[in-house]
Design an enzyme around this catalytic site. Structure first.
Site, short mmCIF file in Angstrom:
data_model
loop_
_atom_site.label_atom_id
_atom_site.label_comp_id
_atom_site.label_asym_id
_atom_site.label_seq_id
_atom_site.Cartn_x
_atom_site.Cartn_y
_atom_site.Cartn_z
N ARG A 89 36.73 41.08 52.44
CA ARG A 89 37.95 40.58 53.10
C ARG A 89 37.71 40.35 54.60
O ARG A 89 38.58 40.59 55.44
CB ARG A 89 39.13 41.56 52.92
CG ARG A 89 39.53 41.80 51.48
CD ARG A 89 40.10 40.53 50.84
NE ARG A 89 40.67 40.77 49.53
CZ ARG A 89 39.99 40.65 48.38
NH1 ARG A 89 38.71 40.31 48.39
NH2 ARG A 89 40.59 40.86 47.22
N SER A 92 47.71 41.48 47.66
CA SER A 92 47.46 42.88 48.05
C SER A 92 47.86 43.04 49.51
O SER A 92 47.38 42.33 50.38
CB SER A 92 45.97 43.22 47.95
OG SER A 92 45.52 43.11 46.63
N GLU A 107 45.82 44.30 54.73
CA GLU A 107 45.02 43.08 54.57
C GLU A 107 45.83 41.88 55.06
O GLU A 107 45.29 40.93 55.64
CB GLU A 107 44.68 42.89 53.08
CG GLU A 107 43.97 41.57 52.79
CD GLU A 107 43.94 41.20 51.31
OE1 GLU A 107 43.40 41.97 50.51
OE2 GLU A 107 44.45 40.11 50.97
P1 FAD Z 1 47.29 31.43 55.40
O1 FAD Z 1 48.02 32.65 54.96
O2 FAD Z 1 48.09 30.21 55.71
O3 FAD Z 1 46.40 31.78 56.67
C1 FAD Z 1 45.68 32.98 56.74
C2 FAD Z 1 45.05 33.11 58.13
O4 FAD Z 1 44.04 32.13 58.32
C3 FAD Z 1 46.03 32.88 59.28
O5 FAD Z 1 45.66 33.75 60.32
C4 FAD Z 1 45.79 31.43 59.69
O6 FAD Z 1 46.10 31.20 61.04
C5 FAD Z 1 44.31 31.28 59.44
N1 FAD Z 1 43.94 29.91 59.00
C6 FAD Z 1 44.44 29.26 57.91
N2 FAD Z 1 43.80 28.09 57.74
C7 FAD Z 1 42.86 28.00 58.72
C8 FAD Z 1 41.88 27.02 59.04
N3 FAD Z 1 41.72 25.90 58.33
N4 FAD Z 1 41.06 27.28 60.09
C9 FAD Z 1 41.20 28.42 60.81
N5 FAD Z 1 42.13 29.36 60.56
C10 FAD Z 1 42.95 29.16 59.53
N6 FAD Z 1 43.24 36.99 48.31
C11 FAD Z 1 42.05 37.34 47.76
O7 FAD Z 1 41.03 37.41 48.45
N7 FAD Z 1 41.94 37.66 46.43
C12 FAD Z 1 43.00 37.61 45.60
O8 FAD Z 1 42.87 37.89 44.41
C13 FAD Z 1 44.26 37.23 46.14
N8 FAD Z 1 45.36 37.18 45.36
C14 FAD Z 1 46.56 36.84 45.89
C15 FAD Z 1 47.67 36.80 45.04
C16 FAD Z 1 48.91 36.44 45.53
C17 FAD Z 1 50.10 36.40 44.59
C18 FAD Z 1 49.05 36.09 46.91
C19 FAD Z 1 50.39 35.66 47.44
C20 FAD Z 1 47.95 36.14 47.76
C21 FAD Z 1 46.70 36.51 47.26
N9 FAD Z 1 45.55 36.59 48.08
C22 FAD Z 1 44.33 36.93 47.53
C23 FAD Z 1 45.66 36.32 49.53
C24 FAD Z 1 45.59 34.82 49.89
O9 FAD Z 1 45.83 34.02 48.75
C25 FAD Z 1 44.25 34.42 50.50
O10 FAD Z 1 44.00 35.18 51.65
C26 FAD Z 1 44.20 32.94 50.86
O11 FAD Z 1 42.88 32.56 51.18
C27 FAD Z 1 45.13 32.58 52.01
O12 FAD Z 1 45.20 31.17 52.09
P2 FAD Z 1 46.36 30.45 52.87
O13 FAD Z 1 46.04 28.98 52.89
O14 FAD Z 1 47.67 30.79 52.32
O15 FAD Z 1 46.16 31.08 54.33
N1 EPU Z 2 45.86 50.69 39.85
C1 EPU Z 2 46.79 51.64 39.49
N2 EPU Z 2 48.09 51.37 39.79
C2 EPU Z 2 48.50 50.24 40.44
C3 EPU Z 2 47.52 49.29 40.82
C4 EPU Z 2 46.19 49.54 40.51
O1 EPU Z 2 46.46 52.68 38.92
O2 EPU Z 2 49.69 50.09 40.67
C5 EPU Z 2 44.44 50.94 39.49
C6 EPU Z 2 44.01 50.02 38.33
O3 EPU Z 2 44.31 50.59 37.08
C7 EPU Z 2 42.52 49.91 38.57
C8 EPU Z 2 42.40 49.97 40.10
O4 EPU Z 2 43.60 50.58 40.58
O5 EPU Z 2 41.85 51.01 38.04
C9 EPU Z 2 42.20 48.59 40.74
O6 EPU Z 2 43.30 47.74 40.40
P1 EPU Z 2 43.14 46.15 40.18
O7 EPU Z 2 42.04 45.88 39.22
O8 EPU Z 2 44.49 45.61 39.86
O9 EPU Z 2 42.65 45.61 41.56
P2 EPU Z 2 43.03 45.99 43.07
O10 EPU Z 2 41.94 46.82 43.64
O11 EPU Z 2 44.40 46.55 43.14
C10 EPU Z 2 41.75 43.96 44.06
C11 EPU Z 2 41.99 42.94 45.11
C12 EPU Z 2 42.82 41.80 44.55
C13 EPU Z 2 42.08 41.17 43.39
C14 EPU Z 2 41.85 42.25 42.32
C15 EPU Z 2 41.03 41.75 41.16
C16 EPU Z 2 41.93 44.03 47.27
C17 EPU Z 2 42.71 44.54 48.43
N3 EPU Z 2 42.64 43.53 46.27
O12 EPU Z 2 43.01 44.54 43.73
O13 EPU Z 2 42.99 40.81 45.58
O14 EPU Z 2 42.80 40.10 42.83
O15 EPU Z 2 41.15 43.36 42.92
O16 EPU Z 2 39.72 41.64 41.56
O17 EPU Z 2 40.70 44.09 47.29
C18 EPU Z 2 44.39 40.17 47.40
O18 EPU Z 2 43.41 40.37 48.14
O19 EPU Z 2 45.48 39.73 47.83
C19 EPU Z 2 44.27 40.44 45.97
C20 EPU Z 2 45.29 40.30 45.11
#
Ligand code: FAD
Ligand code: EPU
Length: 346
Positions: free
Chosen positions: A161, A232, A328
Site C-alpha cells: 500500500r 479497507s 489506509e
Molecule cells: P482517488 O481516491 O481518487 O485518489 C487517491 C489518491 O491518489 C489521492 O491522494 C489523489 O490525489 C491521488 N491521485 C489520484 N490520481 C492521481 C494521478 N493520476 N496522479 C497523481 N496522484 C493521483 N485498494 C486496494 O489496493 N485493494 C483492494 O482490494 C481495494 N478494494 C477496495 C474496495 C472498495 C469497495 C473501495 C471503495 C476501495 C478499495 N480499494 C482497494 C481502494 C481504492 O480502490 C484504490 O486505492 C484505488 O486505486 C483508488 O483509485 P481512485 O481513482 O479512486 O483514487
Molecule cells: N477477518 C475477520 N473478520 C473480519 C474481517 C476479516 O475475522 O471482519 C479475517 C478473515 O477471516 C481473514 C483475515 O481477517 O482470516 C483477512 O481478511 P480478508 O481476506 O477479508 O482480507 P483483509 O486483510 O481484511 C486485505 C486488503 C483488501 C483486499 C483483501 C483481499 C488491506 C488493508 N486490505 O483485506 O484490500 O481486497 O485483503 O486480498 O490490505 C483495500 O485496500 O481497500 C482492500 C479492500
C-alpha cells in the site's frame, strides 16, 4: 478541459459525504493539467480519480481536478502483451477487457474501484497479487516543468500500500499513463484463502479466477454505489514477531502472515472483529457487518461521524491488543492531506 457547474464533491468520492470544492475541473490532456496549474497557481489543487481511497474531512478550499485521460494501446511480443494505458481509464473495466481479450494476469485485481492512474499510488493489491508484479513503467507529468518522464517499476519504490507517489512525488507529479506487462505463460495465483478452492478445478482459466474474485468481493465488500465506503479503512499492521506470538498464545485462530524473520502482518479486520465492533455505529457511520475493516456511510454520515468512528476503532484495538492501526484511506483537510490524529486534535 471542462469546468463543471457543480461544486459538490458528493458524486466524486465513494464515501458519498456532503462536501464541496471551490471549483471542479475535468482535465482531458496533460496540457489541461498544466493550464490548470498555471491559471490557479496560488490555489490549493487536488487530483482526483474516482475518490475511492479518500475521506474528505471537510469541504475542500481549492480546485479539484478530475483525471479524464483516455486511451489503451497493446503491443504483442512473442512472450507477452505490453499495455500502455492512460491514467483516466477505469481499472476494473481494464481488467475485464484484458480477460475478454485472452490476456490473463490481472484477474486477482478485479473489482478494485478507481482509475488506472491511481493504481500505482498505493500499489493496489488483492488476493495475493499486487500491481507492481505487472507494472513495467509509470509515465508522470512533472507539474513544475511540464515534462513527462517514464519511471521504471523499481523507481516507483512499490511496497505494501505504498509507493514514491505517497512520498517524495506527492503533489508534484500526475500519473498520466501506466505500462503493464502480461506474460503469455499464465500462472494462476490461487493461494489466497477462498481462492484455494479453485485448485481442484481442472482446465482452470483466468475467467474462472476473475469470476471467483468478483463473487467473494461482492459477498464481503459493500458496493460503494449503494453504501458509501472507501474499502479497507486501515492497513494490516506489521508488528514484531514477539507481540504476534503473545497475541497468538491468547487466540490460536489469529490470522498471521510472516513478512520477515522478526516481523508479522496481522489482519486488522480480525482485530476489529474480535473487539465486537461489527455493526458499531457513530451517527450515520458504521463498521461494516460483513468485513470489519471497512467503515461505511450507512445513513447520511458526516465526515465527523466517520472520524469519530475511526478514532473509536483505533482506541479499542489499541486497548485490547496493544496494536496501533494506521489508516489506509487518505484524509483530506481544507487545503492539504491530513491524518486521523491531526483531525482529532482539533
Ligand atoms: P482517488 O481516491 O481518487 O485518489 C487517491 C489518491 O491518489 C489521492 O491522494 C489523489 O490525489 C491521488 N491521485 C489520484 N490520481 C492521481 C494521478 N493520476 N496522479 C497523481 N496522484 C493521483 N485498494 C486496494 O489496493 N485493494 C483492494 O482490494 C481495494 N478494494 C477496495 C474496495 C472498495 C469497495 C473501495 C471503495 C476501495 C478499495 N480499494 C482497494 C481502494 C481504492 O480502490 C484504490 O486505492 C484505488 O486505486 C483508488 O483509485 P481512485 O481513482 O479512486 O483514487
Ligand atoms: N477477518 C475477520 N473478520 C473480519 C474481517 C476479516 O475475522 O471482519 C479475517 C478473515 O477471516 C481473514 C483475515 O481477517 O482470516 C483477512 O481478511 P480478508 O481476506 O477479508 O482480507 P483483509 O486483510 O481484511 C486485505 C486488503 C483488501 C483486499 C483483501 C483481499 C488491506 C488493508 N486490505 O483485506 O484490500 O481486497 O485483503 O486480498 O490490505 C483495500 O485496500 O481497500 C482492500 C479492500
Amino acid at each position: 478541459m471542462k469546468t463543471l457547474q457543480t461544486t459538490s464533491l458528493k458524486p466524486f468520492h465513494t464515501f458519498g459525504i456532503e462536501v464541496d470544492a471551490k471549483q471542479i475541473i475535468e482535465a482531458h490532456s496533460a496540457a489541461d493539467f498544466m493550464s490548470i496549474w498555471r491559471d490557479h497557481a496560488d490555489e490549493p489543487k487536488l487530483i482526483l480519480g474516482e475518490g475511492s481511497n479518500l475521506l474528505f474531512c471537510q469541504s475542500y478550499d481549492g480546485i479539484v481536478v478530475l483525471n479524464r485521460l483516455k486511451g489503451i494501446s497493446v503491443e504483442e511480443t512473442s512472450t507477452a502483451w505490453r499495455l500502455h494505458v492512460a491514467g483516466g481509464e477505469n481499472w476494473h473495466e481494464l481488467v475485464r477487457w484484458t480477460i475478454e481479450q485472452n490476456m490473463p494476469g490481472l484477474e486477482n485485481l478485479a473489482l478494485i474501484p478507481g482509475l488506472v492512474g491511481s493504481a500505482p499510488i498505493q500499489n493496489i493489491g488483492a488476493y495475493g497479487v499486487e500491481l507492481n508484479e505487472y507494472c513495467e513503467y509509470v509515465d508522470v507529468l512533472m507539474l513544475d516543468t511540464g515534462d513527462i518522464s517514464r519511471m521504471t517499476a523499481e523507481e516507483c519504490e512499490f511496497g505494501y500500500r505504498d509507493s514514491v507517489f505517497k512520498g517524495r512525488l506527492k503533489n508534484k507529479a500526475v500519473i498520466v499513463a501506466v505500462g503493464l506487462l502480461l506474460p503469455k505463460v499464465w500462472v494462476p495465483m490461487i493461494g489466497y484463502g477462498a481462492l484455494s478452492d479453485l485448485a481442484h478445478q481442472s482446465d482452470l482459466t483466468a475467467l474462472d479466477v476473475f469470476t471467483k474474485v468478483c463473487e467473494i468481493r461482492n459477498e464481503k465488500l459493500p458496493n460503494p454505489t449503494i453504501v458509501g465506503n472507501a474499502g479497507s479503512f486501515f492497513k494490516n499492521p506489521v508488528v514484531a514477531k514477539s507481540l504476534a506470538d503473545s497475541l497468538e498464545a491468547q487466540n490460536d485462530k489469529m490470522p498471521r502472515f510472516m513478512v520477515s524473520d522478526n516481523q508479522v502482518k496481522l489482519a486488522a479486520g480480525w482485530l476489529i472483529d474480535q473487539c465486537g465492533l461489527k455493526g458499531f455505529r457513530v451517527g450515520g457511520a458504521a463498521v461494516h457487518d460483513k468485513q470489519a475493516l471497512v467503515l461505511t456511510n450507512l445513513e447520511g454520515a458526516s465526515a465527523d461521524d466517520v472520524v469519530a468512528l475511526a478514532k473509536h476503532v483505533v482506541d479499542t484495538v489499541q486497548a485490547k491488543f496493544g496494536v496501533e492501526l494506521e489508516h489506509e484511506v487518505r484524509f483530506m483537510g481544507a487545503t492539504d492531506e491530513t491524518t486521523l490524529e491531526a483531525v482529532c486534535q482539533h
